[in-house]
Enzyme design. Structure first.
Site, short mmCIF file in Angstrom:
data_model
loop_
_atom_site.label_atom_id
_atom_site.label_comp_id
_atom_site.label_asym_id
_atom_site.label_seq_id
_atom_site.Cartn_x
_atom_site.Cartn_y
_atom_site.Cartn_z
N ASP A 13 94.67 5.91 -26.15
CA ASP A 13 95.73 6.88 -26.47
C ASP A 13 96.55 6.48 -27.69
O ASP A 13 97.74 6.77 -27.78
CB ASP A 13 96.67 7.11 -25.27
CG ASP A 13 95.90 7.42 -24.00
OD1 ASP A 13 94.94 8.20 -24.09
OD2 ASP A 13 96.25 6.87 -22.93
N LYS A 16 93.63 8.04 -31.95
CA LYS A 16 92.35 7.93 -32.70
C LYS A 16 91.85 9.29 -33.13
O LYS A 16 91.31 9.44 -34.22
CB LYS A 16 91.27 7.28 -31.83
CG LYS A 16 91.48 5.80 -31.58
CD LYS A 16 90.39 5.24 -30.71
CE LYS A 16 90.43 5.71 -29.28
NZ LYS A 16 91.60 5.34 -28.49
N GLY A 40 90.17 11.48 -24.13
CA GLY A 40 90.59 12.85 -24.43
C GLY A 40 91.39 12.86 -25.71
O GLY A 40 92.32 12.08 -25.85
P1 IMP Z 1 87.73 4.86 -16.13
O1 IMP Z 1 87.37 4.68 -17.57
O2 IMP Z 1 87.91 6.29 -15.72
O3 IMP Z 1 86.80 4.12 -15.24
O4 IMP Z 1 89.17 4.20 -15.93
C1 IMP Z 1 89.39 2.80 -16.03
C2 IMP Z 1 90.74 2.51 -16.68
O5 IMP Z 1 90.68 2.89 -18.05
C3 IMP Z 1 91.92 3.27 -16.08
O6 IMP Z 1 93.07 2.44 -16.16
C4 IMP Z 1 92.09 4.45 -17.01
O7 IMP Z 1 93.40 4.96 -17.00
C5 IMP Z 1 91.74 3.80 -18.34
N1 IMP Z 1 91.24 4.75 -19.33
C6 IMP Z 1 90.00 5.28 -19.41
N2 IMP Z 1 89.91 6.11 -20.47
C7 IMP Z 1 91.09 6.08 -21.09
C8 IMP Z 1 91.61 6.71 -22.26
O8 IMP Z 1 90.93 7.44 -22.98
N3 IMP Z 1 92.90 6.41 -22.59
C9 IMP Z 1 93.65 5.58 -21.85
N4 IMP Z 1 93.22 4.97 -20.75
C10 IMP Z 1 91.95 5.21 -20.36
#
Ligand code: IMP
Length: 427
Positions: A13, A16, A40
């Protein structure tokens, strides 16, 4: 010709999406190299707001090829929704503008179910999109790849081979109802049919662009502290987020990379669980969240907020070989009387200058802060470094001097034009 990798330096976040979108103007091909729908990007183009999870934000430009590399785990439903939404907004999504790796893995319904069910006990705070379980299957060699998805018979054969084990795990261990196998096969066969034209060996495609002397942009997702090997494990995502992964997930060698741009938000945020040394649980943290609109683009969750952390940033620079920085959301800091920056951590009387692997250490650590003067002015209309308020210039110079990396880009607002470009990475 120049090939640039863009990675996050914090916990994701960092903004990028906007930077990639800007750099796309100077590049011919943009390739995402890891992650999935957990990322996202919210992009503001004119009056239009576009949220992208899988397709590189380069799609918002004409005549650019956007590639989804082998390093991703793809939710085909999301991908098709994204394609439909982009087409509705008037963007051309064709085989000339989008290519999907035949080796990328597919997120299946059972991956999402497993992700959700495990959160009840594991509490990583995942995005619930099935990312971890899909990467698990990839490593376990039971994953479904895009090449399987687009071949109806192969897809059926693969699902037939793995389904009993999944069903047993879901029902007996996780105590959730397994998806209906036949329904799932038919739904995924239909989606495969729609995606088939886009699926190809993207490594070959990328190399064709390289041999033609084109400019390539490698787009990372998440941030260095969420890297599976080097982040705050187990509070990490399930892929490698550092620049080295650009080579693996795009199918190119390290000699093809010319520079690495680290995106660094002017303060720090994190979503989900896990250590966050500079987190502010007070009104300053709330002010950062309110001023910065710090709510997740993917899940809408409020982000945890805190001051800039040089310990974490030094880590990221080392891990990714970052050659340039893009400092984003600097405008959010307007109106803070002073701004703090953590230069080190202290634990039991000793100074800690790199992020500890032992998570038990984090709760007891104190931050060693430098305090810099803030600035009052709204800076979103500023377009050159020299016109920035003195406090703002001093803040950027402080970061550059302490990290030994130049801020090539400074973002002063969410819009494309709200940017100060100090060095052209494709120059
Ligand atoms: P996962 O990638 O859904 O397995 O989540 C694992 C960890 O990465 C969690 O703490 C999410 O909040 C974090 N996370 C995954 N993708 C993002 C992102 O695009 N931005 C910020 N945190 C992320």
């Amino acid at each position: 010709m120049s090939n640039v990798v863009v990675v996050g330096t914090q916990w994701g976040d960092e903004g990028k999406g906007k930077v990639v979108d800007l750099l796309t103007e100077r590049s011919d091909l943009v390739i995402r190299f890891q992650g999935g729908k957990n990322a996202g990007h919210t992009l503001v183009v004119g009056d239009k707001k576009v949220i992208l999870h899988l397709i590189p934000s380069g799609i918002l430009h004409k005549d650019k090829l956007c590639v989804i590399g082998s390093g991703l785990v793809i939710d085909p439903e999301t991908l098709l929704e994204e394609i439909a939404a982009l087409r509705e907004k008037g963007y051309a999504v064709t085989t000339d503008t989008v290519a999907i790796s035949d080796r990328a893995h597919v997120i299946m319904p059972y991956h999402k179910m497993i992700d959700h069910a495990r959160e009840a006990t594991q509490k990583i705070g995942t995005t619930g999109r099935g990312i971890g379980p899909a990467y698990e299957d990839k490593a376990h060699r039971t994953g479904i790849r895009m090449i399987d998805l687009v071949n109806p018979d192969l897809l059926r054969k693969k699902i037939d081979a793995l389904f009993d084990e999944k069903q047993e795990y879901l029902t007996c261990i996780l105590k959730v109802k397994a998806p209906d196998k036949e329904e799932m096969i038919e739904k995924f066969q239909a989606m495969g049919e729609k995606l088939r034209p886009f699926v190809t060996d993207t490594s070959v495609l990328v190399h064709r662009f390289i041999s033609q002397g084109k400019n390539l942009l490698f787009e990372g997702a998440q941030g260095a502290n969420l890297d599976m090997d080097h982040g705050t494990y187990p509070y990490v995502t399930s892929s490698n987020t550092i620049a080295g992964q650009a080579c693996v997930g795009a199918g190119v060698g390290p000699t093809m990379i010319d520079s690495v741009l680290g995106i660094c938000k002017a303060y720090t945020t994190r979503v989900g669980g896990g250590p966050f040394p500079t987190e502010l649980g007070d009104e300053v943290g709330e002010k950062l969240r309110a001023f910065g609109g710090e709510y997740g683009a993917t899940t809408g969750r409020p982000r945890r907020c805190g001051w800039l952390d040089l310990v974490g940033l030094r880590n990221s620079i080392r891990l990714s070989g970052i050659s340039h920085l893009a400092i984003t959301k600097l405008d959010v800091l307007s109106g803070f009387e002073t701004i703090k920056v953590a230069t080190a951590y202290r634990s039991g009387g000793s100074l800690i200058e790199s992020m500890p692997a032992d998570l038990e250490m984090y709760p007891g650590m104190e931050m060693v802060y430098d305090e810099l003067p803030g600035w009052e002015e709204n800076i979103s209309s500023v377009r050159s470094f020299d016109e920035l308020p003195a406090g703002c210039k001093a803040y950027i110079s402080y970061i550059e001097e302490n990290l030994g990396v130049k801020a090539a880009i400074v973002s002063v607002g969410p819009k494309r034009e709200e940017t100060i470009i100090r060095e052209d990475l494709f120059g």
